[in-house]
Motif scaffolding. Structure first.
Motif, PDB file in Angstrom:
ATOM      1  N   LEU B  87      91.376  54.229  26.703  1.00 18.66           N
ATOM      2  CA  LEU B  87      91.466  52.797  26.959  1.00 18.66           C
ATOM      3  C   LEU B  87      92.804  52.283  26.459  1.00 18.66           C
ATOM      4  CD1 LEU B  87      87.887  52.138  25.655  1.00 18.66           C
ATOM      5  CD2 LEU B  87      88.584  52.000  28.038  1.00 18.66           C
ATOM      6  N   PHE B  88      93.104  51.031  26.780  1.00 17.98           N
ATOM      7  CA  PHE B  88      94.337  50.427  26.268  1.00 17.98           C
ATOM      8  C   PHE B  88      94.272  50.438  24.739  1.00 17.98           C
ATOM      9  CE2 PHE B  88      94.234  48.594  30.502  1.00 17.98           C
ATOM     10  CZ  PHE B  88      95.575  48.636  30.860  1.00 17.98           C
ATOM     11  N   PRO B  89      95.208  51.124  24.092  1.00 16.72           N
ATOM     12  CA  PRO B  89      95.072  51.296  22.644  1.00 16.72           C
ATOM     13  C   PRO B  89      95.189  49.995  21.847  1.00 16.72           C
ATOM     14  CG  PRO B  89      97.152  52.223  23.445  1.00 16.72           C
ATOM     15  CD  PRO B  89      96.331  51.875  24.643  1.00 16.72           C
ATOM     16  N   ARG B  90      95.980  49.051  22.344  1.00 18.44           N
ATOM     17  CA  ARG B  90      96.247  47.870  21.525  1.00 18.44           C
ATOM     18  C   ARG B  90      95.443  46.646  21.950  1.00 18.44           C
ATOM     19  NH1 ARG B  90     100.639  51.029  21.619  1.00 18.44           N
ATOM     20  NH2 ARG B  90     101.333  50.248  23.637  1.00 18.44           N
ATOM     21  N   GLU B 121      80.407  43.714  14.751  1.00 19.67           N
ATOM     22  CA  GLU B 121      81.380  43.467  13.682  1.00 19.67           C
ATOM     23  C   GLU B 121      82.774  43.974  14.019  1.00 19.67           C
ATOM     24  OE1 GLU B 121      79.778  45.088  10.112  1.00 19.67           O
ATOM     25  OE2 GLU B 121      78.076  43.703  10.149  1.00 19.67           O
ATOM     26  N   LYS B 122      82.833  44.843  15.011  1.00 23.20           N
ATOM     27  CA  LYS B 122      84.134  45.420  15.368  1.00 23.20           C
ATOM     28  C   LYS B 122      84.755  44.724  16.583  1.00 23.20           C
ATOM     29  CE  LYS B 122      84.332  48.636  12.279  1.00 23.20           C
ATOM     30  NZ  LYS B 122      85.433  48.694  11.327  1.00 23.20           N
ATOM     31  N   ALA B 123      84.170  43.599  16.974  1.00 24.07           N
ATOM     32  CA  ALA B 123      84.599  42.956  18.222  1.00 24.07           C
ATOM     33  C   ALA B 123      86.099  42.713  18.270  1.00 24.07           C
ATOM     34  CB  ALA B 123      83.856  41.635  18.408  1.00 24.07           C
ATOM     35  N   HIS B 124      86.692  42.375  17.142  1.00 14.84           N
ATOM     36  CA  HIS B 124      88.115  42.026  17.164  1.00 14.84           C
ATOM     37  C   HIS B 124      89.000  43.098  16.539  1.00 14.84           C
ATOM     38  CE1 HIS B 124      87.025  38.300  18.981  1.00 14.84           C
ATOM     39  NE2 HIS B 124      86.127  38.108  18.041  1.00 14.84           N
ATOM     40  N   THR B 125      88.464  44.318  16.516  1.00 15.62           N
ATOM     41  CA  THR B 125      89.260  45.453  16.063  1.00 15.62           C
ATOM     42  C   THR B 125      89.937  46.086  17.267  1.00 15.62           C
ATOM     43  OG1 THR B 125      87.631  45.858  14.342  1.00 15.62           O
ATOM     44  CG2 THR B 125      89.139  47.660  14.829  1.00 15.62           C
ATOM     45  N   ARG B 126      91.176  46.524  17.068  1.00 17.37           N
ATOM     46  CA  ARG B 126      91.872  47.182  18.180  1.00 17.37           C
ATOM     47  C   ARG B 126      91.264  48.550  18.465  1.00 17.37           C
ATOM     48  NH1 ARG B 126      98.284  46.270  17.155  1.00 17.37           N
ATOM     49  NH2 ARG B 126      98.197  44.017  16.881  1.00 17.37           N
ATOM     50  N   VAL B 127      91.293  48.914  19.719  1.00 19.27           N
ATOM     51  CA  VAL B 127      90.708  50.186  20.139  1.00 19.27           C
ATOM     52  C   VAL B 127      91.322  51.355  19.371  1.00 19.27           C
ATOM     53  CG1 VAL B 127      90.569  51.779  22.091  1.00 19.27           C
ATOM     54  CG2 VAL B 127      90.036  49.374  22.421  1.00 19.27           C
ATOM     55  N   GLY B 133      83.238  57.831  16.734  1.00 20.48           N
ATOM     56  CA  GLY B 133      81.888  57.399  17.083  1.00 20.48           C
ATOM     57  C   GLY B 133      81.864  55.992  17.658  1.00 20.48           C
ATOM     58  N   GLN B 134      82.701  55.111  17.032  1.00 23.74           N
ATOM     59  CA  GLN B 134      82.754  53.728  17.522  1.00 23.74           C
ATOM     60  C   GLN B 134      83.331  53.667  18.931  1.00 23.74           C
ATOM     61  OE1 GLN B 134      85.116  52.294  14.314  1.00 23.74           O
ATOM     62  NE2 GLN B 134      83.365  51.633  13.079  1.00 23.74           N
ATOM     63  N   LEU B 135      84.348  54.512  19.166  1.00 20.92           N
ATOM     64  CA  LEU B 135      84.972  54.559  20.484  1.00 20.92           C
ATOM     65  C   LEU B 135      83.948  55.013  21.528  1.00 20.92           C
ATOM     66  CD1 LEU B 135      87.783  54.074  21.637  1.00 20.92           C
ATOM     67  CD2 LEU B 135      88.245  56.499  21.391  1.00 20.92           C
ATOM     68  N   LYS B 136      83.159  55.994  21.128  1.00 18.00           N
ATOM     69  CA  LYS B 136      82.119  56.503  22.020  1.00 18.00           C
ATOM     70  C   LYS B 136      81.129  55.393  22.358  1.00 18.00           C
ATOM     71  CE  LYS B 136      80.937  60.632  23.119  1.00 18.00           C
ATOM     72  NZ  LYS B 136      81.592  61.400  24.150  1.00 18.00           N
ATOM     73  N   ARG B 137      80.743  54.632  21.326  1.00 15.04           N
ATOM     74  CA  ARG B 137      79.778  53.557  21.561  1.00 15.04           C
ATOM     75  C   ARG B 137      80.377  52.480  22.456  1.00 15.04           C
ATOM     76  NH1 ARG B 137      78.897  53.451  15.506  1.00 15.04           N
ATOM     77  NH2 ARG B 137      78.367  51.242  15.635  1.00 15.04           N
ATOM     78  N   LEU B 138      81.681  52.223  22.270  1.00 16.61           N
ATOM     79  CA  LEU B 138      82.346  51.246  23.146  1.00 16.61           C
ATOM     80  C   LEU B 138      82.298  51.736  24.594  1.00 16.61           C
ATOM     81  CD1 LEU B 138      84.090  48.791  23.823  1.00 16.61           C
ATOM     82  CD2 LEU B 138      86.100  50.085  23.100  1.00 16.61           C
ATOM     83  N   SER B 139      82.560  53.026  24.770  1.00 16.42           N
ATOM     84  CA  SER B 139      82.581  53.552  26.143  1.00 16.42           C
ATOM     85  C   SER B 139      81.195  53.457  26.775  1.00 16.42           C
ATOM     86  CB  SER B 139      83.090  54.990  26.155  1.00 16.42           C
ATOM     87  OG  SER B 139      82.134  55.862  25.629  1.00 16.42           O
ATOM     88  N   VAL B 140      80.165  53.616  25.940  1.00 15.74           N
ATOM     89  CA  VAL B 140      78.800  53.467  26.468  1.00 15.74           C
ATOM     90  C   VAL B 140      78.566  52.010  26.881  1.00 15.74           C
ATOM     91  CG1 VAL B 140      76.357  53.543  25.848  1.00 15.74           C
ATOM     92  CG2 VAL B 140      77.855  55.422  25.184  1.00 15.74           C
ATOM     93  N   ALA B 141      79.053  51.085  26.026  1.00 16.22           N
ATOM     94  CA  ALA B 141      78.912  49.663  26.364  1.00 16.22           C
ATOM     95  C   ALA B 141      79.614  49.358  27.685  1.00 16.22           C
ATOM     96  CB  ALA B 141      79.490  48.798  25.245  1.00 16.22           C
TER      97      ALA B 141
END
Lengths: 345, 302
Positions: B87-90, B121-127, B133-141
């Motif tokens: 994903l877009f890293p920034r 809680e990670k809504a405003h964290t950069r990718v 694990g969080q990245l994986k969960r984002l991709s599932v979302a």
């Protein structure tokens, strides 16, 4: 359209949050202007109007020596005009054929006009009365041809051209990053036309090019009083043509690279000779004859030439038509090749 | 009604024949699992079904559309999570979801998506700052953003901690409750057993078993499995009454028996006579792992 604008926003955020990119595209050119200007700009003089008075013309009048911001020189008309061409005067004042003529260089036309007002309002009035000349005399501001320019005047549009080149060439690394990190592939599984990713990125790049233009010209004006004496729309057209050319060239060059590192190398190979052989930092006459043909081939030579002409009225070396045709040739050439060799993955 | 039909699908990577003529159908509203070890052809199958890869032979229909001919029609009706997340890293998590939601006509609210995968809680964290694990969960979302009728999840739980894994199982069941069809790949057989209505086991590009997990186990094993921690000669175990099959791994012997009480009595006698300690012996039902083992002679993760 919604997708396009969301992507535009995404590219924009992704780019401006990359501090290095910001530095290279905006801070670096300004730093360049500043450093170069400090070395060659001779900024102090530009605050004053240096007036040469042609003593051998039909009027050899005395002017108040203490007028603020006015520095007077007296000499023969030929000498004074020569000094004007060498950039040692801003205006040369001469009375000719019943008119008061103010010779200026194109970039000092504004100063000439201001001086004309001053003369009209105060200085000359008394002098003319004394000589029994009526005020029906005209005061004419007349720019002279092929003047010499301050280094900084020559240099500033060059920096702009260089910045547009950097943006176009190195900006394409963003896409290489997306491709290398397989973002484009991931998006391939989504319901959208992938071209949108590219077009929104190019749009953002052009937007940054406009910001660069403003920032560079503005910093040149603030720090070194380099006057912008051109028209806005022609300038913008050249900026667009230039950035379109270099953006296409960037995409073309980087389509051969798998990684950001190798793409970066390819771009350096193109960018380095352009930096030094395109007459950006110094007039191209300094480039040895034997490699003048390289200068003649590089697109940056023509963009720099056109921008100098259109922004500061510096006489064009190649002629604007040639500039336009050569840039167009580069644009279509690299566009075609970029199209041909483009890869999503 | 079948929402996905695949028949005689082939895919080559140069000389490598990655998928060798597989066929199956996925019914509406079911959780369908494609199981197999790494390199079995799971990802290739998924990416061919969604139209990201071109198939070399065979037919694929998703919701009645051919993913190669009607690419946009298919993609706008499904949700996809690819195995490797790019994903877009920034961009932040929120911005990424916002971007992806612009691709679809109908979207789930971003707040709901964040809650669904536990990333509020990670809504405003950069990718680029997210853990694996969080990245994986984002991709599932991202697969749920468009509220598609069919959701493809490629290894959704690999790299997740046990708690997140269970959380994701709940999410998948919830979506199934909403009537979604879920197509997932995994190399965790226990996960497939718990989660999937039906599974296809794929190995070397070929489907070697297809059906409900319970049926698959039952059809291959009427036996129960006894695991004995033991490192030595296994032959005496094989000749115990009721034993149909045995297997020796590093420090464990697994015997499969049709008659558990009889085998167990005999095992006790054997242990006493040969002085084999029986602490740590486990009796269990056969699992998909056993099925895989029986069919391929290998464990899924080796």
């Amino acid at each position: 359209m919604r997708v396009f604008f969301r992507f535009l926003g995404a590219h924009f955020k992704n780019t401006i949050r990359d501090r290095m990119a910001l530095f290279w595209f905006l801070a670096f050119p300004v730093l360049f202007v500043f450093l170069f200007g400090l070395i060659f700009g001779d900024a102090k003089d530009s605050w004053n109007v240096r007036v040469g008075v042609a003593v051998d013309s039909s009027a050899s009048f005395s002017l108040p020596e203490d007028a603020k911001s006015l520095i007077f020189f007296k000499g023969l008309k030929v000498e004074e005009l020569d000094a004007l061409r060498k950039g040692q005067r801003d205006v040369v004042l001469s009375l000719e054929g019943g008119n008061c003529v103010l010779f200026t260089t194109p970039q000092s036309v504004e100063k000439g006009r201001i001086l004309a007002k001053i003369i009209e309002n105060s200085l000359l009035r008394e002098e003319l009365k004394k000589r029994g000349v009526s005020l029906s005399w005209k005061i004419v501001v007349q720019p002279i041809a092929s003047p010499r320019f301050r280094q900084i005047d020559y240099f500033l549009p060059g920096v702009l051209a260089m910045a547009l080149m950097q943006l176009g060439l190195f900006g394409s690394l963003d896409f290489v990053e997306l491709r290398e990190k397989k973002v484009t592939r991931y998006l391939g599984a989504m319901p959208l036309r992938r071209e949108i990713i590219l077009w929104s990125e190019i749009t953002m790049r052009v937007g940054i090019a406009l910001v660069q233009t403003i920032v560079i010209l503005f910093s040149g004006w603030v720090v070194f009083r380099v006057p912008f004496s051109g028209a806005v729309f022609p300038l913008l057209s050249w900026v667009l043509l230039g950035s379109a050319t270099f953006v296409s060239l960037g995409y073309f060059l980087t389509s051969f690279a798998k990684t950001v590192e190798s793409a970066s190398g390819l771009i350096q190979m193109m960018q380095f000779p352009m930096m030094f052989l395109s007459g950006i930092f110094f007039p191209p006459e300094i480039v040895p004859q034997s490699i003048q043909f390289v200068t003649r081939a590089l697109p940056l030579s023509y963009l720099g030439d056109a921008l100098r002409n259109v922004a500061l009225n510096i006489p064009s070396q190649f002629g604007r038509t040639t500039d336009f045709l050569v840039l167009l040739l580069w644009l279509f050439g690299s566009l075609l090749l970029a199209w041909r060799f483009f890869r999503w993955e | 009604m079948s929402v996905i039909t695949v028949s005689n699908l082939h895919k080559f990577y140069g000389p490598l024949h990655a998928v060798r003529g597989i066929s199956f159908a996925v019914e509406e509203g079911e959780v369908f699992g494609l199981l197999g070890p790494n390199g079995a052809g799971k990802t290739t199958t998924v990416e061919t079904i969604i139209g990201l890869l071109r198939r070399d032979r065979g037919e694929v229909r998703v919701l009645g559309f051919d993913p190669e001919k009607d690419s946009l029609a298919v993609k706008s009706r499904i949700g996809v999570q690819l195995q490797t997340v790019h994903l877009f890293p920034r961009l932040t998590v929120f911005e990424t979801l916002l971007l992806f939601s612009s691709f679809y006509r109908e979207c789930r609210p971003i707040g709901e998506l964040l809650a669904l995968v536990g990333l509020t809680e990670k809504a405003h964290t950069r990718v680029e700052k997210l853990s694996g694990g969080q990245l994986k969960r984002l991709s599932v979302a991202l697969a749920f953003v468009g509220n598609g009728a069919v959701i493809f999840l490629d290894e959704p739980t690999s790299g997740l901690d046990p708690q997140s894994r269970r959380g994701l199982w709940d999410t998948i069941r919830r979506l199934q409750g909403e009537g979604k069809t879920i197509f997932l790949t995994t190399h965790y057989l226990d996960e497939a057993e718990r989660l999937c209505d039906r599974v296809a086991i794929i190995d070397h590009g070929v489907i070697i078993a297809l059906g409900k997990p319970g049926d698959l186990i039952a059809s291959h094993f009427r036996e129960k499995a006894i695991e004995i921690p033991f490192d030595g000669d296994v032959l005496p175990f094989a000749s115990l009454p009721g034993v149909t099959r045995f297997r020796k791994d590093e420090n464990t012997v697994t015997i499969y028996t049709e008659d558990l009480p009889e085998t167990f009595v005999a095992l006790n006698q054997l242990a006493e006579s040969k002085d084999i300690p029986l602490e740590g012996v486990v009796v269990r039902e056969a699992t998909l792992e056993d099925v895989f083992l029986k069919l391929t002679g290998r464990r899924v993760r080796e």
